[in-house]
Motif scaffolding. Structure first.
Motif, short mmCIF file in Angstrom:
data_model
loop_
_atom_site.label_atom_id
_atom_site.label_comp_id
_atom_site.label_asym_id
_atom_site.label_seq_id
_atom_site.Cartn_x
_atom_site.Cartn_y
_atom_site.Cartn_z
N LEU A 17 51.39 44.72 39.13
CA LEU A 17 50.54 43.82 38.23
C LEU A 17 51.24 42.42 38.85
O LEU A 17 50.46 41.32 39.81
N ASP A 18 52.93 42.63 39.11
CA ASP A 18 53.42 41.11 39.62
C ASP A 18 53.21 41.24 40.94
O ASP A 18 53.35 40.22 41.27
N GLU A 19 53.23 42.80 41.81
CA GLU A 19 53.62 42.12 42.95
C GLU A 19 51.47 41.97 43.65
O GLU A 19 51.46 40.90 44.42
N GLN A 78 47.66 38.14 46.00
CA GLN A 78 46.16 37.33 45.47
C GLN A 78 46.77 36.51 45.23
O GLN A 78 45.28 35.41 44.88
N GLY A 79 47.55 35.71 44.24
CA GLY A 79 47.00 34.63 43.44
C GLY A 79 46.80 34.05 42.49
O GLY A 79 46.56 33.51 41.63
N ARG A 121 42.89 48.83 45.24
CA ARG A 121 43.48 48.28 46.31
C ARG A 121 45.07 48.95 47.09
O ARG A 121 45.83 47.52 47.35
N HIS A 122 45.39 50.20 46.35
CA HIS A 122 46.45 50.90 46.65
C HIS A 122 47.74 49.94 45.92
O HIS A 122 48.93 49.60 46.82
N TYR A 123 48.04 49.05 45.20
CA TYR A 123 49.10 48.96 44.63
C TYR A 123 49.48 50.10 43.58
O TYR A 123 50.54 50.16 43.30
N VAL A 169 44.28 33.45 36.41
CA VAL A 169 42.90 34.23 36.48
C VAL A 169 42.91 35.38 36.53
O VAL A 169 44.22 36.26 37.33
N GLY A 170 42.40 36.20 35.89
CA GLY A 170 42.80 37.36 36.06
C GLY A 170 41.90 38.09 34.64
O GLY A 170 42.36 37.18 33.96
#
Length: 132
Positions: A61-63, A68-69, A81-83, A109-110
């Motif tokens: 999540l942090d990455e 992505q901001g 998204r392959h995280y 945001v999110g």
């Protein structure tokens, strides 16, 4: 008379009932010592797996936010998204769809800022799984 032995019967080799009972009681004693340790070890392993899943997902999540901001809308977006290779698995609840999702506070945001386990119960250290 056969073979020169009159009236003697052959003795069949085997275990007596007392010998079998002694062996079974020894096995029962050993199992009563080993089984609780086994299940405690399994529970510790599940707790460690849950902690690792939470740490890995929070790092992803942090990455995601760093790249992505914003935070992802769902956990599936981390996979898409392959995280993450796959959705995180809650080893205590034995499911991957029971997470307690924490949304970010505004102005962020999110939809997924962090997550906690939804498994009921306490860990071996006395903490609740839902607090992890």
């Amino acid at each position: 008379m056969r073979n020169g032995k009159a009236g003697l019967s052959k003795r069949i080799a085997g275990f007596t009932l007392v010998e079998l009972l002694v062996v079974l009681s020894i096995l029962a004693l050993l199992l009563s010592l080993a089984v609780p340790r086994y299940f405690a070890g399994v529970q510790r392993a599940k707790e460690q797996a849950l902690k690792q899943q939470l740490a890995t997902t929070r790092k992803a999540l942090d990455e995601f936010y760093g790249d992505q901001g914003q935070y992802p809308e769902t956990l599936q977006e981390l996979v898409d998204r392959h995280y993450l290779d796959k959705l995180p698995w809650d080893a205590i609840a034995e499911r991957n769809d029971v997470w307690t999702i924490i949304a970010p506070e505004l102005p962020l945001v999110g939809g997924v800022y962090s997550l906690h386990s939804s498994a009921s119960g306490q860990a071996a250290d006395g903490s609740l799984y839902t607090d992890w």
